[in-house]
Scaffold this motif. Structure first.
Motif, PDB file in Angstrom:
ATOM      1  N   GLU A 162     -18.729   0.697  25.431  1.00 28.66           N
ATOM      2  CA  GLU A 162     -17.869  -0.139  24.598  1.00 28.66           C
ATOM      3  C   GLU A 162     -17.254   0.666  23.464  1.00 28.66           C
ATOM      4  O   GLU A 162     -16.086   0.512  23.128  1.00 28.66           O
ATOM      5  CB  GLU A 162     -18.671  -1.307  24.032  1.00 28.66           C
ATOM      6  N   GLY A 165     -14.353   2.664  24.586  1.00 29.26           N
ATOM      7  CA  GLY A 165     -13.187   1.911  25.027  1.00 29.26           C
ATOM      8  C   GLY A 165     -12.476   1.208  23.894  1.00 29.26           C
ATOM      9  O   GLY A 165     -12.790   1.367  22.722  1.00 29.26           O
ATOM     10  N   ARG A 167     -11.465  -2.378  24.393  1.00 28.03           N
ATOM     11  CA  ARG A 167     -11.295  -3.749  24.864  1.00 28.03           C
ATOM     12  C   ARG A 167     -11.333  -4.726  23.703  1.00 28.03           C
ATOM     13  O   ARG A 167     -12.006  -4.465  22.684  1.00 28.03           O
ATOM     14  CB  ARG A 167     -12.389  -4.089  25.872  1.00 28.03           C
ATOM     15  N   ARG A 170     -14.369  -5.652  20.863  1.00 25.30           N
ATOM     16  CA  ARG A 170     -15.345  -4.561  20.886  1.00 25.30           C
ATOM     17  C   ARG A 170     -16.192  -4.517  19.614  1.00 25.30           C
ATOM     18  O   ARG A 170     -17.416  -4.448  19.670  1.00 25.30           O
ATOM     19  CB  ARG A 170     -14.634  -3.226  21.071  1.00 25.30           C
TER      20      ARG A 170
END
Length: 314
Positions: A162, A165, A167, A170
């Motif tokens: 996470e 990334g 997203r 998060r």
């Protein structure tokens, strides 16, 4: 709700940082001291040695072991107990690590690499609960004591992905799982720590636990040492002495600390007027509450609320 849950309910994680490492021998790194944080290192592959400042002997961490430095003390990680370490900032520079992906560092040895998942939590309040302030410099949880190791391993790997990334959601997800991880670590420590450990003894002592429970649940009551001793089923003198011995402060000092700590939670999480919060936390007037709050935290209750509101409520 048990005492540990009550304590952790007002101990918030402000921010978190995670990263993965891949170290090959020879390697060693010194992590500097940092106030108001808990650092951790989880060995997902291989092994390493950890030495915390002020502790006489290094400890070997095997795959599946976790070390937590709850109060941010400086410490060293290395492939051997006598390896000369490199300062963390210098290591990051030499590895040309920019904060994404895996931090790769070390020598040419590739037979037994060590993989770590590292991170830290920053506490929302600079002044921790007295029980948390008395935690040892380092907590080492062995694989066989962590409980559901598979959950921990997968959870930490999930967190590291996470972090790498972008997203949606998060940051919120990472912060909440950080709090869960902190709770799990403290619960395992309290369940398995040897008798005689100060915070453990305080929470395990059924008499002191009862006194802590009523202070936590009913801070608005007009408690005295005598009435708290009665709740604990002890004489006033025996209760005061035992409490001071294990908690490191007198019963009414702890009560004051708890009332103000409870107030920070109510200021952050409710829209109740300051005068109502003052009464809920055992103060007979808003003025007395404001004086005590500012003396402890350096700001007024109103200022504290404004700086700790979620962004969308400003």
């Amino acid at each position: 709700m048990d005492n540990l849950s009550e304590i952790l309910s007002v101990t918030k994680v402000k921010s978190s940082l995670y990263f993965r490492t891949a170290f090959t021998a020879p390697w060693g790194v010194t992590v500097p001291s940092f106030n108001h944080v808990a650092r951790f290192h989880y060995v997902s592959k291989g092994q390493c040695w950890v030495r915390v400042d002020g502790e006489s002997d290094p400890q070997c961490l095997e795959q599946g072991d976790l070390v937590v430095v709850p109060l941010g003390r400086a410490h060293t990680l290395s492939d051997t107990p006598d390896r000369k370490p490199t300062a963390l900032d210098r290591l990051v520079e030499e590895a040309k690590y920019e904060g994404d992906g895996c931090l790769v560092y070390g020598g040419p040895e590739t037979q037994a690499p060590t993989a770590l998942i590292c991170g830290h939590f920053e506490y929302a309040d600079e002044i921790l609960n007295p029980l948390l302030r008395q935690l040892p410099p380092a907590i080492v949880l062995r694989r066989n004591l962590i409980g559901d190791v598979e959950w921990l391993d997968e959870g930490l790997l999930f967190l590291s992905k996470e972090i790498d990334g972008d997203r949606p959601g998060r940051d919120a997800l990472v912060q909440r799982i950080s709090e869960i991880l902190l709770i799990q670590v403290l619960r395992q420590y309290l369940e398995h720590a040897p008798e005689g450990s100060t915070p453990v003894s305080a929470l395990r002592d059924p008499r002191l636990a009862r006194a802590l429970e009523v202070m936590h649940h009913r801070p608005e009551d007009r408690w005295t040492v005598a009435s708290l001793a009665a709740e604990a089923g002890m004489s006033r003198t025996a209760f005061a002495g035992r409490f001071q011995q294990l908690m490191g402060l007198a019963p009414l000092e702890y009560l004051t600390d708890w009332r103000l700590r409870k107030a920070t939670k109510l200021l952050r999480e409710t829209g109740s007027p300051v005068r109502v919060i003052a009464y809920q936390c055992g103060y007979e007037s808003e003025a007395a509450f404001a004086r005590a709050f500012k003396k402890r935290f350096g700001v007024s209750p109103g200022e504290y609320r404004r700086t700790h509101l979620p962004a969308q409520q400003h």
